[in-house]
Scaffold this motif. Structure first.
Motif, PDB file in Angstrom:
ATOM      1  N   HIS A 148     -20.205 -16.089 -39.839  1.00 46.12           N
ATOM      2  CA  HIS A 148     -20.116 -15.504 -41.177  1.00 46.12           C
ATOM      3  C   HIS A 148     -18.890 -14.620 -41.336  1.00 46.12           C
ATOM      4  CE1 HIS A 148     -24.062 -17.126 -41.925  1.00 46.12           C
ATOM      5  NE2 HIS A 148     -24.578 -16.440 -40.926  1.00 46.12           N
ATOM      6  N   GLY A 149     -17.739 -15.054 -40.815  1.00 40.98           N
ATOM      7  CA  GLY A 149     -16.511 -14.328 -41.029  1.00 40.98           C
ATOM      8  C   GLY A 149     -16.250 -13.202 -40.056  1.00 40.98           C
ATOM      9  N   LEU A 150     -17.052 -13.093 -38.998  1.00 39.64           N
ATOM     10  CA  LEU A 150     -16.787 -12.080 -37.987  1.00 39.64           C
ATOM     11  C   LEU A 150     -16.863 -12.729 -36.617  1.00 39.64           C
ATOM     12  CD1 LEU A 150     -19.828 -11.371 -36.781  1.00 39.64           C
ATOM     13  CD2 LEU A 150     -19.970 -10.092 -38.903  1.00 39.64           C
ATOM     14  N   ILE A 151     -16.251 -12.097 -35.649  1.00 41.81           N
ATOM     15  CA  ILE A 151     -16.164 -12.639 -34.298  1.00 41.81           C
ATOM     16  C   ILE A 151     -16.832 -11.661 -33.341  1.00 41.81           C
ATOM     17  CG2 ILE A 151     -14.620 -13.438 -32.471  1.00 41.81           C
ATOM     18  CD1 ILE A 151     -12.492 -13.871 -34.633  1.00 41.81           C
ATOM     19  N   VAL A 204     -18.188  -6.486 -32.942  1.00 41.36           N
ATOM     20  CA  VAL A 204     -17.730  -7.599 -33.763  1.00 41.36           C
ATOM     21  C   VAL A 204     -16.424  -7.219 -34.442  1.00 41.36           C
ATOM     22  CG1 VAL A 204     -19.999  -8.616 -34.169  1.00 41.36           C
ATOM     23  CG2 VAL A 204     -19.185  -6.801 -35.681  1.00 41.36           C
ATOM     24  N   ASP A 205     -15.553  -8.204 -34.604  1.00 44.02           N
ATOM     25  CA  ASP A 205     -14.332  -8.048 -35.388  1.00 44.02           C
ATOM     26  C   ASP A 205     -14.631  -8.450 -36.822  1.00 44.02           C
ATOM     27  OD1 ASP A 205     -12.352  -7.106 -33.594  1.00 44.02           O
ATOM     28  OD2 ASP A 205     -12.303  -9.075 -32.645  1.00 44.02           O
ATOM     29  N   LEU A 206     -14.314  -7.577 -37.754  1.00 42.95           N
ATOM     30  CA  LEU A 206     -14.574  -7.839 -39.161  1.00 42.95           C
ATOM     31  C   LEU A 206     -13.261  -8.139 -39.873  1.00 42.95           C
ATOM     32  CD1 LEU A 206     -17.105  -4.953 -39.939  1.00 42.95           C
ATOM     33  CD2 LEU A 206     -17.569  -7.260 -39.109  1.00 42.95           C
ATOM     34  N   ARG A 207     -13.150  -9.325 -40.442  1.00 46.94           N
ATOM     35  CA  ARG A 207     -11.948  -9.706 -41.167  1.00 46.94           C
ATOM     36  C   ARG A 207     -11.979  -9.156 -42.589  1.00 46.94           C
ATOM     37  NH1 ARG A 207     -10.664 -16.108 -40.026  1.00 46.94           N
ATOM     38  NH2 ARG A 207     -10.036 -15.914 -37.846  1.00 46.94           N
ATOM     39  N   LYS A 208     -10.802  -8.867 -43.105  1.00 47.80           N
ATOM     40  CA  LYS A 208     -10.699  -8.409 -44.484  1.00 47.80           C
ATOM     41  C   LYS A 208     -11.277  -9.464 -45.429  1.00 47.80           C
ATOM     42  CE  LYS A 208      -7.511  -6.566 -47.933  1.00 47.80           C
ATOM     43  NZ  LYS A 208      -6.116  -6.176 -48.249  1.00 47.80           N
ATOM     44  N   SER A 210     -14.820  -8.538 -24.951  1.00 44.61           N
ATOM     45  CA  SER A 210     -14.052  -7.652 -24.071  1.00 44.61           C
ATOM     46  C   SER A 210     -14.764  -6.317 -23.948  1.00 44.61           C
ATOM     47  CB  SER A 210     -12.641  -7.451 -24.622  1.00 44.61           C
ATOM     48  OG  SER A 210     -12.677  -6.837 -25.886  1.00 44.61           O
ATOM     49  N   LEU A 211     -14.605  -5.685 -22.808  1.00 42.76           N
ATOM     50  CA  LEU A 211     -15.367  -4.475 -22.507  1.00 42.76           C
ATOM     51  C   LEU A 211     -14.580  -3.198 -22.768  1.00 42.76           C
ATOM     52  CD1 LEU A 211     -17.061  -5.614 -19.148  1.00 42.76           C
ATOM     53  CD2 LEU A 211     -17.977  -5.705 -21.472  1.00 42.76           C
ATOM     54  N   HIS A 212     -13.334  -3.308 -23.208  1.00 44.73           N
ATOM     55  CA  HIS A 212     -12.535  -2.099 -23.375  1.00 44.73           C
ATOM     56  C   HIS A 212     -12.846  -1.367 -24.674  1.00 44.73           C
ATOM     57  CE1 HIS A 212     -10.242  -5.075 -25.675  1.00 44.73           C
ATOM     58  NE2 HIS A 212      -9.729  -4.064 -26.346  1.00 44.73           N
ATOM     59  N   ARG A 213     -13.577  -2.010 -25.595  1.00 48.19           N
ATOM     60  CA  ARG A 213     -13.954  -1.346 -26.839  1.00 48.19           C
ATOM     61  C   ARG A 213     -15.122  -0.402 -26.571  1.00 48.19           C
ATOM     62  NH1 ARG A 213     -11.903  -4.412 -31.203  1.00 48.19           N
ATOM     63  NH2 ARG A 213     -10.120  -5.571 -30.410  1.00 48.19           N
ATOM     64  N   LEU A 251     -13.280  -4.133 -46.671  1.00 46.32           N
ATOM     65  CA  LEU A 251     -12.039  -3.794 -47.373  1.00 46.32           C
ATOM     66  C   LEU A 251     -10.883  -3.612 -46.410  1.00 46.32           C
ATOM     67  CD1 LEU A 251     -13.090  -1.240 -50.132  1.00 46.32           C
ATOM     68  CD2 LEU A 251     -12.815  -3.704 -50.311  1.00 46.32           C
ATOM     69  N   VAL A 252     -11.133  -2.949 -45.295  1.00 49.58           N
ATOM     70  CA  VAL A 252     -10.110  -2.739 -44.259  1.00 49.58           C
ATOM     71  C   VAL A 252     -10.623  -3.389 -42.983  1.00 49.58           C
ATOM     72  CG1 VAL A 252      -8.863  -1.042 -42.873  1.00 49.58           C
ATOM     73  CG2 VAL A 252      -9.323  -0.584 -45.295  1.00 49.58           C
ATOM     74  N   PRO A 253      -9.882  -4.351 -42.427  1.00 51.78           N
ATOM     75  CA  PRO A 253     -10.368  -5.055 -41.236  1.00 51.78           C
ATOM     76  C   PRO A 253     -10.402  -4.143 -40.022  1.00 51.78           C
ATOM     77  CG  PRO A 253      -8.086  -5.647 -41.678  1.00 51.78           C
ATOM     78  CD  PRO A 253      -8.540  -4.807 -42.846  1.00 51.78           C
ATOM     79  N   GLY A 254     -11.239  -4.512 -39.079  1.00 52.78           N
ATOM     80  CA  GLY A 254     -11.358  -3.730 -37.856  1.00 52.78           C
ATOM     81  C   GLY A 254     -12.598  -4.151 -37.099  1.00 52.78           C
ATOM     82  N   THR A 255     -13.085  -3.288 -36.241  1.00 53.35           N
ATOM     83  CA  THR A 255     -14.248  -3.610 -35.431  1.00 53.35           C
ATOM     84  C   THR A 255     -15.431  -2.730 -35.811  1.00 53.35           C
ATOM     85  OG1 THR A 255     -13.557  -2.076 -33.689  1.00 53.35           O
ATOM     86  CG2 THR A 255     -12.848  -4.378 -33.486  1.00 53.35           C
TER      87      THR A 255
END
Length: 287
Positions: free
Chosen positions: A19-22, A55-59, A26-29, A122-126
């Motif tokens: 659904h648009g997120l990954i 999860v990575d959230l895309r704009k 990785s364990l560094h987050r 609105l602003v991509p990120g994790t």
């Protein structure tokens, strides 16, 4: 997918995407990049940690549409998510903004289990997320966690109540300053990755109105417009140009959730307003 032009044209998703997120393996987050998770007692965080994933959230990703069942509770890191309500004529009203100070996808799950509105990145990120059922179990087990969630819900209601009054009574110049400040509070840099179109959608005005307002703010030295977004160049002056709503919400949230705002120096806030004046003919509602 949505009636907002801002949110059209999301790229085709990789088969591993959901659904648009990954899901980030990785364990560094660090989950505790979110300020609510960072503020938890170690024992409370230990109950959540085994069930959290990043999860990575895309704009422009729509996480939930109004009425959809909520499956996860989210704790944003550097992503910013807006809760919006669609009107029948195609216009949109922003209800709330969520960033590193927040949790969302929880309040309505206690009764209906459905999203109150559309949650849009609105602003991509994790972000860290946890299945709703796991979050509910943790709340039953940990009283301090329940108190923190209750405190955040009160802060959220304060934000929503003030936004209702602000949108009804205050000019777009002051509301624009408030919105820029709210974004700046939730992102760890002075360049805000925002477009004129994004601001127009969120403020409910024409794009030309936003361009005029931002031009005036830039001429006054409060911001600079760059290819990568809007740069806050004079934070204190931007606070002075904003309406009273920004400081009222900030004070209220600071009472129920101390430490939410870690910048700038609170002793320098809440100076007398210095409005940026524009001809009234430029202030037109967005159709």
């Amino acid at each position: 997918m949505t009636s907002l032009s801002l949110f059209n044209g999301v790229e085709n998703m990789d088969p591993q995407e959901e659904h648009g997120l990954i899901v980030e393996t990785s364990l560094h987050r660090d989950h505790r990049t979110n300020r609510l998770l960072a503020a938890l007692e170690p024992a409370d965080f230990a109950v959540l940690e085994p069930h959290l994933e990043i999860v990575d959230l895309r704009k422009c990703t729509v996480l939930y549409e109004a009425g959809e069942p909520i499956q996860h509770t989210y704790f944003p890191h550097d992503a910013i998510v807006s809760l919006v309500e669609d009107m029948e004529d195609g216009r949109v009203a922003e209800v709330a903004l969520f960033g590193c100070e927040a949790v969302f996808g929880l309040l309505s799950t206690f009764i209906s289990g459905e999203a109150l509105g559309r949650y849009v990145v609105l602003v991509p990120g994790t972000a860290s997320r946890i299945p709703v059922e796991q979050m509910r179990r943790a709340l039953v087990l940990r009283s301090r966690l329940r108190r923190m969630v209750a405190a955040f819900n009160e802060a959220l209601l304060a934000q929503v109540f003030q936004a209702v009054a602000c949108n009804a009574l205050h000019p777009v110049e002051a509301r624009c300053c408030r919105w820029l400040l709210n974004t700046h509070d939730r992102i760890d840099r002075d360049t805000l990755p925002l477009t004129h179109e994004t601001l127009a959608e969120m403020l409910g005005v024409q794009r030309s109105t936003v361009s005029t307002v931002l031009g005036a703010l830039q001429a006054a030295g409060l911001i600079a417009q760059r290819r990568g977004g809007i740069v806050v160049t004079d934070r204190l002056a931007l606070e002075q140009a904003a309406c009273e709503c920004y400081s009222k919400v900030r004070l209220r949230v600071g009472k129920v959730l101390p430490g939410t705002y870690d910048r700038p120096d609170p002793n320098k806030l809440y100076q007398p307003a210095r409005p940026v004046r524009l001809p009234s003919s430029t202030i037109k509602p967005r159709r």
